[in-house]
Enzyme design. Structure first.
Site, PDB file in Angstrom:
ATOM      1  CB  SER A 130      95.175 -52.507  -6.742  1.00 30.11           C
ATOM      2  OG  SER A 130      95.316 -53.901  -6.577  1.00 30.11           O
ATOM      3  CD  GLU A 152     102.418 -46.193   1.599  1.00 32.72           C
ATOM      4  OE1 GLU A 152     101.377 -45.597   1.254  1.00 32.72           O
ATOM      5  OE2 GLU A 152     103.119 -45.832   2.549  1.00 32.72           O
ATOM      6  CB  CYS A 163      99.613 -44.126  -5.551  1.00 29.53           C
ATOM      7  SG  CYS A 163     101.217 -43.542  -5.016  1.00 29.53           S
TER       8      CYS A 163
HETATM    9  P1  NDP Z   1      98.365 -54.539  -8.367  1.00 23.54           P
HETATM   10  O1  NDP Z   1      97.801 -54.602  -7.003  1.00 23.54           O
HETATM   11  O2  NDP Z   1      97.663 -55.206  -9.468  1.00 23.54           O
HETATM   12  O3  NDP Z   1      99.845 -55.143  -8.373  1.00 23.54           O
HETATM   13  C1  NDP Z   1     100.837 -54.721  -7.482  1.00 23.54           C
HETATM   14  C2  NDP Z   1     101.865 -55.821  -7.285  1.00 23.54           C
HETATM   15  O4  NDP Z   1     101.265 -56.915  -6.573  1.00 23.54           O
HETATM   16  C3  NDP Z   1     102.368 -56.405  -8.599  1.00 23.54           C
HETATM   17  O5  NDP Z   1     103.737 -56.713  -8.486  1.00 23.54           O
HETATM   18  C4  NDP Z   1     101.523 -57.658  -8.717  1.00 23.54           C
HETATM   19  O6  NDP Z   1     102.079 -58.614  -9.561  1.00 23.54           O
HETATM   20  C5  NDP Z   1     101.492 -58.129  -7.289  1.00 23.54           C
HETATM   21  N1  NDP Z   1     100.422 -59.069  -6.966  1.00 23.54           N
HETATM   22  C6  NDP Z   1      99.304 -59.368  -7.674  1.00 23.54           C
HETATM   23  N2  NDP Z   1      98.549 -60.289  -7.001  1.00 23.54           N
HETATM   24  C7  NDP Z   1      99.210 -60.568  -5.851  1.00 23.54           C
HETATM   25  C8  NDP Z   1      98.938 -61.402  -4.733  1.00 23.54           C
HETATM   26  N3  NDP Z   1      97.815 -62.128  -4.657  1.00 23.54           N
HETATM   27  N4  NDP Z   1      99.821 -61.422  -3.724  1.00 23.54           N
HETATM   28  C9  NDP Z   1     100.941 -60.677  -3.754  1.00 23.54           C
HETATM   29  N5  NDP Z   1     101.261 -59.855  -4.781  1.00 23.54           N
HETATM   30  C10 NDP Z   1     100.408 -59.792  -5.830  1.00 23.54           C
HETATM   31  O7  NDP Z   1      98.581 -52.993  -8.663  1.00 23.54           O
HETATM   32  P2  NDP Z   1      99.078 -52.308 -10.000  1.00 23.54           P
HETATM   33  O8  NDP Z   1     100.422 -52.857 -10.377  1.00 23.54           O
HETATM   34  O9  NDP Z   1      97.985 -52.367 -11.002  1.00 23.54           O
HETATM   35  O10 NDP Z   1      99.319 -50.811  -9.535  1.00 23.54           O
HETATM   36  C11 NDP Z   1      98.327 -49.841  -9.599  1.00 23.54           C
HETATM   37  C12 NDP Z   1      97.695 -49.616  -8.248  1.00 23.54           C
HETATM   38  O11 NDP Z   1      98.702 -49.375  -7.276  1.00 23.54           O
HETATM   39  C13 NDP Z   1      96.811 -48.405  -8.213  1.00 23.54           C
HETATM   40  O12 NDP Z   1      95.617 -48.697  -7.510  1.00 23.54           O
HETATM   41  C14 NDP Z   1      97.595 -47.381  -7.414  1.00 23.54           C
HETATM   42  O13 NDP Z   1      96.829 -46.418  -6.758  1.00 23.54           O
HETATM   43  C15 NDP Z   1      98.360 -48.236  -6.481  1.00 23.54           C
HETATM   44  N6  NDP Z   1      99.565 -47.563  -6.055  1.00 23.54           N
HETATM   45  C16 NDP Z   1      99.659 -47.133  -4.751  1.00 23.54           C
HETATM   46  C17 NDP Z   1     100.749 -46.408  -4.344  1.00 23.54           C
HETATM   47  C18 NDP Z   1     100.889 -45.958  -2.925  1.00 23.54           C
HETATM   48  O14 NDP Z   1     101.984 -45.547  -2.514  1.00 23.54           O
HETATM   49  N7  NDP Z   1      99.861 -45.998  -2.128  1.00 23.54           N
HETATM   50  C19 NDP Z   1     101.821 -46.050  -5.281  1.00 23.54           C
HETATM   51  C20 NDP Z   1     101.631 -46.587  -6.609  1.00 23.54           C
HETATM   52  C21 NDP Z   1     100.522 -47.310  -6.969  1.00 23.54           C
HETATM   53  P3  NDP Z   1     101.758 -58.573 -11.134  1.00 23.54           P
HETATM   54  O15 NDP Z   1     101.744 -57.148 -11.590  1.00 23.54           O
HETATM   55  O16 NDP Z   1     102.896 -59.294 -11.693  1.00 23.54           O
HETATM   56  O17 NDP Z   1     100.417 -59.212 -11.272  1.00 23.54           O
END
Ligand code: NDP
Length: 469
Positions: free
Chosen positions: A222, A243, A277
């Site tokens: 995100s 991304e 995404c």
């Molecule tokens: P998040 O940002 O919640 O999580 C992504 C990853 O980051 C997870 O492994 C999460 O761990 C980890 N994370 C959480 N907090 C931190 C931190 N402070 N520092 C480092 N890593 C951290 O996204 P989602 O998993 O909810 O995915 C959905 C989002 O991803 C949507 O907004 C979507 O659009 C985007 N996305 C973008 C893509 C692209 O190519 N641009 C492709 C796919 C999705 P944990 O889950 O264990 O909390």
């Protein structure tokens, strides 16, 4: 023991530090995934750092050969991987879903192995000579989301390994088993320490960003988390590829054949049950063809079976988690309350197990409605009516994200002119969301920065060095 059972047994644990994983379609327990402590994640980074010099010393040819062997291993275990992915993420085996995702892992590994090295002679004019090389960074931290937990991990792991880095990979806490299973299979071919899984929650990801021994973070997730990573990376000036989220617009021009484009429009929006995404998340349709496009979309969408992923008939599945179900539910209710017309869906069966939200199409919606301007990340498509193309382009560009977009027209040149005016990292013409391992992919605005795939993706997984003279 069947391949699925033995692969699952190899990655699950009965240790205390673990998390129960439930099937989002049925609520059944699938297994317990191990969780690392912060100290264990730091130790994983140290092990990856120790392994890096020998991995880099193998050179491109040998590393490419190892990546092909890793692709062979994924191919050999493809059905077991697809079943674990389907049970944990929810996506059906068929359609552009679990088997498709595992197949993409194989092709990304192979194409990344075969992509020419980015080294180039930049000046050679008789008086000056300079070469641009791309060297390993060291340890790369790969942090992934839960929607495409295997494919997105490979998008990060394959170029990082190819360029001589070692990798510590953190799967999302929502899809730990998918990440662990993929890494276990890849490790059948990789030398020890080259690729290490760091299962855990966001804190483990934050620990990777803060660790001075991690030279680069490749992050997909995100925009909110991406911003935290940017801030946390400042201390060590850690390199980043980000991304982030998108809210992709599609613009349908009045010259289309609605029935001919309906299925492509549908999959552009509903691939992976909308949890993608770069999916089509808001559609702007010219008044001349508005009703016909709506009718054609309803016909296609109502013919797509949704249900348990392991049932071969289904092509749409549940949302992966309750949090995402609630986001979709809230946004559809906001649209309904505003007076928008619900053409299909919008009526989840709340008394049944699983996070199922039916395929939903919403017409005659105000372009400022929350369902249009927020990323819904689910099986819902708002369809906005327009009469003036300039206004539609302004609406498409009106948000602070810009991952993908699409233009739909019988006239390719006209579509390309419109595409050039759209603020997005990729603009597809008469399709939406297709990716290719040799075509660069990345966002603009708050959808992130840095390119993945192809030669540009290899450059991003390395550090440039000029040899001058
Ligand atoms: P998040 O940002 O919640 O999580 C992504 C990853 O980051 C997870 O492994 C999460 O761990 C980890 N994370 C959480 N907090 C931190 C931190 N402070 N520092 C480092 N890593 C951290 O996204 P989602 O998993 O909810 O995915 C959905 C989002 O991803 C949507 O907004 C979507 O659009 C985007 N996305 C973008 C893509 C692209 O190519 N641009 C492709 C796919 C999705 P944990 O889950 O264990 O909390």
């Amino acid at each position: 023991m069947p391949a699925y059972d033995s692969l699952l047994a190899s990655i699950t644990t009965d240790a205390v530090s673990a998390r129960d994983v439930f099937d989002p379609a049925t609520g059944e327990l699938i297994g317990r995934a191990p969780l690392l402590t912060s100290a264990e994640a730091d130790a994983a980074v140290d092990r990856a750092a120790d392994a890096q010099a020998a991995w880099a010393a193998l050179g491109h040819e040998e590393r490419s050969a190892v990546l092909h062997r890793a692709a062979d291993a994924v191919e050999a275990q493809s059905e077991a991987l697809a079943q674990i992915l389907s049970r944990e993420q929810g996506k059906p085996l068929n359609g552009p879903n679990a088997r498709f995702e595992v197949g993409a892992c194989v092709s990304w590994l192979r194409v990344t192995a075969d992509t020419p090295t980015p080294t180039q002679v930049v000046v050679d004019d008789g008086s000056d000579y300079a070469e641009l090389h791309y060297r390993p960074i060291g340890v790369v931290g790969a942090i992934t989301p839960w929607n495409w937990p295997m494919m997105i991990a490979i998008w990060q792991i394959a170029p990082a390994l190819r360029m001589g880095n070692t990798v510590v990979a953190k799967p999302s806490e929502y899809t730990l088993l998918s990440g662990l299973a993929l890494i276990a299979v890849l490790n059948e071919a990789l030398p020890p320490g080259v690729l290490i899984a760091a299962p855990g929650d966001g804190g483990i990801g934050a620990g990777l960003v803060a660790n001075a021994a991690v030279g680069k973070i490749m992050f997909t997730g995100s925009t909110a988390t991406g911003k935290k990573i940017i801030e946390a990376s400042a201390g060590n000036v850690t390199r980043l590829t980000l991304e982030l989220g998108g809210n992709d617009a599609g613009i349908v021009l009045p010259d289309v054949d609605p029935e001919a484009i309906a299925e492509q429009l549908f999959w552009g929006a509903f691939i992976n049950t909308g949890q993608t995404c770069a999916a089509l998340k808001r559609l702007y349709v010219h008044d001349d063809v508005y009703e016909a496009v709506c009718d054609a979309l309803v016909e296609v969408a109502s013919s797509m079976p949704m249900g348990i992923g392991l049932d071969e008939a289904n092509v749409l599945g549940p949302l992966q988690n309750a949090m995402q179900f609630d986001v979709v539910d809230r946004l559809v209710e906001a649209a309904r309350r505003s007076g928008a017309r619900v053409l299909l869906g919008g009526d989840p069966k709340r008394d049944q197990p699983g996070h199922f939200y039916p395929a939903t199409l919403i017409a005659d919606i105000d372009p400022t409605n929350d369902l249009v301007v927020e990323e819904q990340f689910g099986p819902v498509l708002p369809i906005v009516r327009y009469t003036d193309l300039d206004e539609a382009i302004t609406l498409a560009n009106g948000l602070d994200v810009g991952l993908g977009a699409s233009v739909w027209s019988a006239d390719r040149d006209r579509a390309r002119d419109v595409a050039a005016r759209i603020e997005a990292g990729t603009v597809w013409i008469n399709s939406h969301g297709g990716v290719h391992p040799m075509i660069p992919f990345g966002g603009v605005k708050q959808s992130g920065y840095g390119l993945e795939f192809g030669v540009d993706g290899l450059k991003a997984a390395s550090v440039p060095q000029v040899i001058n003279g």
